[in-house]
Design a protein around this motif. Structure first.
Motif, mmCIF file in Angstrom:
data_model
loop_
_atom_site.group_PDB
_atom_site.id
_atom_site.type_symbol
_atom_site.label_atom_id
_atom_site.label_comp_id
_atom_site.label_asym_id
_atom_site.label_seq_id
_atom_site.Cartn_x
_atom_site.Cartn_y
_atom_site.Cartn_z
ATOM 1 N N ALA A 170 1.376 19.266 -19.653
ATOM 2 C CA ALA A 170 2.508 19.292 -20.514
ATOM 3 C C ALA A 170 2.330 18.197 -21.601
ATOM 4 O O ALA A 170 2.784 18.666 -22.665
ATOM 5 C CB ALA A 170 3.712 19.314 -19.808
ATOM 6 N N THR A 171 2.149 17.001 -21.179
ATOM 7 C CA THR A 171 2.025 15.820 -22.232
ATOM 8 C C THR A 171 0.891 16.147 -23.229
ATOM 9 O O THR A 171 1.123 15.997 -24.462
ATOM 10 C CB THR A 171 2.010 14.667 -21.359
ATOM 11 O OG1 THR A 171 2.941 14.446 -20.403
ATOM 12 C CG2 THR A 171 1.859 13.513 -22.528
ATOM 13 N N VAL A 200 -0.671 17.670 -28.741
ATOM 14 C CA VAL A 200 -1.370 18.435 -29.955
ATOM 15 C C VAL A 200 -0.362 19.320 -30.588
ATOM 16 O O VAL A 200 -0.514 19.467 -31.746
ATOM 17 C CB VAL A 200 -2.336 19.360 -29.172
ATOM 18 C CG1 VAL A 200 -3.175 20.129 -30.126
ATOM 19 C CG2 VAL A 200 -3.353 18.188 -28.291
ATOM 20 N N ILE A 201 0.551 20.059 -29.896
ATOM 21 C CA ILE A 201 1.097 21.262 -30.700
ATOM 22 C C ILE A 201 2.163 20.409 -31.373
ATOM 23 O O ILE A 201 2.543 21.157 -32.554
ATOM 24 C CB ILE A 201 1.797 22.080 -29.639
ATOM 25 C CG1 ILE A 201 2.022 23.603 -30.680
ATOM 26 C CG2 ILE A 201 2.968 21.655 -29.038
ATOM 27 C CD1 ILE A 201 2.388 24.687 -29.585
ATOM 28 N N GLU A 202 2.878 19.438 -31.414
ATOM 29 C CA GLU A 202 3.691 18.808 -32.113
ATOM 30 C C GLU A 202 3.152 18.454 -33.508
ATOM 31 O O GLU A 202 3.829 18.336 -34.524
ATOM 32 C CB GLU A 202 4.656 17.497 -31.392
ATOM 33 C CG GLU A 202 5.382 17.927 -30.232
ATOM 34 C CD GLU A 202 6.914 18.324 -30.749
ATOM 35 O OE1 GLU A 202 6.898 18.439 -32.044
ATOM 36 O OE2 GLU A 202 7.554 18.689 -29.800
ATOM 37 N N MET A 223 9.552 22.973 -24.881
ATOM 38 C CA MET A 223 10.301 21.965 -24.273
ATOM 39 C C MET A 223 11.510 22.500 -23.456
ATOM 40 O O MET A 223 11.736 21.879 -22.445
ATOM 41 C CB MET A 223 10.630 20.948 -25.457
ATOM 42 C CG MET A 223 11.161 19.707 -24.907
ATOM 43 S SD MET A 223 10.256 18.994 -23.658
ATOM 44 C CE MET A 223 9.193 17.884 -24.661
ATOM 45 N N ALA A 224 12.280 23.276 -24.076
ATOM 46 C CA ALA A 224 13.706 23.804 -23.282
ATOM 47 C C ALA A 224 13.344 24.411 -21.865
ATOM 48 O O ALA A 224 13.953 24.269 -20.896
ATOM 49 C CB ALA A 224 14.366 24.696 -24.320
ATOM 50 N N TYR A 282 9.344 16.918 -16.476
ATOM 51 C CA TYR A 282 9.884 15.792 -17.445
ATOM 52 C C TYR A 282 11.399 15.137 -16.837
ATOM 53 O O TYR A 282 11.957 14.437 -17.446
ATOM 54 C CB TYR A 282 10.060 16.180 -18.768
ATOM 55 C CG TYR A 282 8.767 16.337 -19.422
ATOM 56 C CD1 TYR A 282 7.880 15.204 -19.434
ATOM 57 C CD2 TYR A 282 8.409 17.079 -20.276
ATOM 58 C CE1 TYR A 282 6.603 15.157 -19.814
ATOM 59 C CE2 TYR A 282 7.299 17.376 -21.023
ATOM 60 C CZ TYR A 282 6.168 16.431 -20.587
ATOM 61 O OH TYR A 282 5.114 16.162 -21.472
ATOM 62 N N GLY A 283 11.896 15.890 -15.776
ATOM 63 C CA GLY A 283 13.238 15.404 -15.190
ATOM 64 C C GLY A 283 14.126 16.347 -15.398
ATOM 65 O O GLY A 283 15.408 16.179 -14.864
#
Length: 153
Positions: free
Chosen positions: A79-80, A85-87, A112-113, A123-124
């Motif tokens: 995910a990181t 990359v995509i951001e 992200m959602a 991510y928590g």
């Protein structure tokens, strides 16, 4: 010089001055489009910061020994790297106000959602992040709709 030609020259000069002054005044015809572009540029800067944050996590510039990239789960690492990359790709497209930039950015927002809601172990599961993403998405949709309405079909 005759009276008529002087009058014609004066009228031509007045018309050219009026034309120049009207060129400088921006009409409010595209106010929502300009607001949309400003919003996209702000989101581009935020996307750059988010992308650089994820790259800092990957490269180890932030975090201690326990938070090192290689010590994280495979899902977290995947995910990181994905967001790193995509951001940045989304940021370029958003800054240029291209349709593909908005699509890539919408992909990052939804991704992200989904990760926060459906995979809280990565991510928590922060509802705050989901709320912020939802507000950004709603703002984009509202601005895009208003910008589309001010342009005739």
């Amino acid at each position: 010089m005759s009276d008529t030609s002087a009058r014609d020259q004066g009228r031509d000069k007045a018309m050219s001055m009026a034309a120049m002054s009207s060129e400088r005044i921006e009409p409010d015809d595209n106010v929502w489009t300009r607001r949309l572009v400003l919003f996209l540029r702000i989101m581009a800067v935020i996307s750059i910061l988010k992308g650089l944050y994820h790259w800092a996590q990957v490269t180890g510039f932030i975090g201690g020994e326990e938070e090192a990239f290689e010590n994280q789960s495979m899902a977290w690492q995947t995910a990181t790297v994905y967001f790193a990359v995509i951001e940045l790709v989304a940021a370029v497209g958003l800054w240029l106000a291209t349709p593909w930039g908005a699509v890539v950015w919408l992909t990052t927002v939804v991704s992200m959602a989904v990760i926060e809601l459906m995979f809280p172990g990565i991510y928590g599961g922060s509802l705050t992040v989901v709320g912020i993403e939802a507000v950004m998405l709603a703002a984009y949709l509202a601005l895009a709709w208003m910008a589309a309405r001010e342009r005739p079909p």
